[in-house]
Motif scaffolding. Structure first.
Motif: not given
Length: 592
Positions: A478-490
């Protein structure tokens, strides 16, 4: 006499032995022997008294050996079609959203149905082992609606209705015991309907949808052929004896007398002189007997046609009648009427219809001789009664019906359909700053089946000695997505209104609010600028610099679901490790 072969037809009333040789491409029958059982040792084609049947079979063998001055050591035999067990099953498999049904899915669906048929037949008789000798698809369904072909369609559920036929091992064992008792080994074993078909239906005709009816004394055996093989078998417990009994009741005569009168109906005689059970001598017009038996013949035709439709789902292209009971008057006419096919498509077949057979005797002269001659013919062309293949190193024994498939071997080896049919991992939908974004699960790893080292399919035919290797399917994660995977630097984020850490695992339906962090002391020279797909991107300058793959942390482009991706850096093809510098022009093309 040398090179004489032996075929034995062990029937309910008689045992017929045929000695024959090969004369180029023809079978030459050099002698035959027919002996009736001394008591009811056979019932409906199945051996009930092994010793009694063995005695009659031994007598047939011995008489032929003495007359021909030879000794047999091997014999060809056949199992009666009436002892086969047929079961009808309905199986279904779910479809994923948007999934297009392909041949692999249909193969798995049929294997699921065959597995269900095995389970059903084993539930009915827990102590018996069965060989599958054939199966045919009756109907396909999509979302419970009847379909002629599933391939290419989409839906929620696909189903198949399947008819499978099984041969009980106990029947095989009892026949083999008789042969062992008379000092012989089985050279080949076939089924009586297949033997009859080999005799009267040329191989090139079997691609047609045909019905073969073997009408004996107690039962009428039915075989359906399609696509070059026998796909279904059935039996009607109504046959020649019922017609004889109708004559018994009408004339008040014993069974043997009634049988003689019945046989005289196919001669040029107009009357028959007989003695009833009260010792009265009388003469009856045979035209009267024909009228008397007509309702019984019509009932026989009705029962046969009902079974044909049940097995085949429709009327066949043509019907062939064999066996002693097939000679009864008006039977072909009634069958053609019931099935709605022309009269000339229902034919009685005897020795005159058997090609490539040389015979100068007079005992084998009617439709009742078709099966024993068919056994002889089958012995020439058949490689053996059973085939043995290996599935993942395990030996599997199958009845040699001439068209056993990979799917049959896998089932007998205990491989379940779910081992061959995997699912992709579940995806999740997340809202990021109000925009819906979908993250796909991992793709399933399909099963791979090899036959003798080459990729094969479930419907491929198998032969004796084949080695099959199955690499089982693996479900995708199943898809596993962490919050940091959708964030950019800053950036930081809130999930469903709550500030969460970078390693928070997102769930389906989460709403993410991204917040840009502000750095007051950052100067303009601390940034570099690039253009990605026409949009300017501002990157904080850093000592180690940037490579192409870093850009994906700053753009909303999903390459995981793309079939093809093209990378361009300053109008030239690029790779993920190419270095990025201030002012570069970047193009990322994805193809679905």
């Amino acid at each position: 006499m040398e090179n004489i072969k032996f075929a034995l037809d062990i029937g309910t009333r008689t045992v017929i032995g045929i000695a024959f040789t090969l004369d180029e491409d023809k079978i030459k029958i050099v002698d035959e022997e027919i002996i009736e059982h001394k008591k009811r040792a056979m019932m409906d084609g199945q051996v009930h008294d092994i010793q009694a049947v063995s005695e009659v079979a031994y007598e047939v063998k011995t008489r032929l050996e003495e007359r021909l001055c030879t000794k047999f050591d091997r014999v060809s035999i056949a199992a009666a079609g009436r002892i086969l067990k047929t079961t009808k099953v309905l199986a279904d498999l779910p479809l994923k959203d948007g999934q297009v049904i392909d041949r692999d899915f249909i193969n798995n669906l049929e294997l699921e149905a065959l597995s269900k048929a095995y389970s059903q037949i084993n539930t009915e008789d827990l102590e018996e082992k069965f060989y599958c000798v054939g199966y045919s698809v009756i109907n396909y369904f999509l979302n419970d609606y009847l379909m002629t072909n599933l391939e290419g369609h989409r839906g929620k559920k696909a189903s198949v209705e399947l008819l499978a036929t099984f041969l009980p091992q106990s029947v095989v064992d009892s026949l083999y015991s008789v042969i062992k008792n008379i000092g012989l080994e089985v050279e080949t074993m076939t089924l009586e309907p297949i033997a009859a078909m080999n005799a009267v239906i040329p191989k090139e005709y079997r691609l047609l949808n045909l019905a073969l009816i073997d009408i004996g004394a107690g039962t009428s055996d039915i075989a359906i052929t399609k696509d070059g093989t026998v796909v279904a078998y059935g039996m009607v417990p109504f046959a020649g004896d019922e017609i004889t009994e109708a004559i018994c009741h009408h004339l008040v005569v014993d069974f043997n007398t009634a049988e003689e009168i019945k046989l005289s109906l196919n001669t040029n005689k107009k009357t028959y002189k007989y003695t009833d059970i009260l010792l009265n001598t009388k003469t009856v017009k045979l035209s009267e007997i024909k009228k008397v038996i007509e309702p019984t013949v019509e009932k026989l035709a009705e029962l046969i046609c009902q079974k044909i439709i049940e097995l085949n789902g429709k009327s066949p292209n043509a019907v062939f009648l064999v066996g002693g009971g097939s000679q009864v008057v008006k039977l072909p006419e009634f069958i053609s009427s019931r099935l709605g096919i022309p009269k000339d498509r229902v034919a009685v077949r005897g020795i005159d219809a058997i090609k490539n057979v040389i015979y100068s005797g007079n005992k084998l002269n009617g439709p009742d001789c078709v099966t024993p001659i068919g056994i002889a013919i089958n012995s020439i062309n058949s490689p053996g009664s059973f085939i043995v293949v290996k599935v993942n190193g395990k030996e599997v024994k199958l009845y040699n019906s001439g068209k056993q498939r990979v799917s049959n071997a896998l089932h007998i080896a205990g491989i379940k359909p779910q081992n061959l049919f995997a699912k992709s991992g579940k995806g999740i939908n997340i809202k990021i700053n109000g925009q819906e974004r979908r993250f796909l699960g991992e793709a399933a790893k399909p099963s791979m089946i090899f036959k003798n080292g080459q990729v094969t399919s479930l419907l491929d035919c198998i032969e004796d000695g084949d080695e099959i290797v199955v690499n089982f399917a693996v479900d995708g994660r199943d898809a596993e997505v962490l919050l940091k995977d959708v964030l950019k630097e800053g950036q930081m984020a809130k999930v469903n209104g709550v500030e969460m850490g970078l390693d928070y695992k997102l769930s389906d339906g989460d709403e993410v609010e991204i917040i840009e962090l502000k750095f007051n002391e950052v100067k303009e020279e601390d940034f570099i600028y690039v253009v990605v797909n026409g949009e300017p991107i501002k990157l904080q300058n850093r000592q180690e610099g940037y490579i192409f793959v870093d850009i994906f942390n700053y753009v909303d482009i999903d390459i995981n679901s793309a079939k093809a991706v093209r990378l361009l850096l300053n109008d030239r093809d690029a790779s993920f490790t190419d270095r990025i510098k201030d002012g570069d022009r970047i193009i990322i093309e994805t193809h679905q």
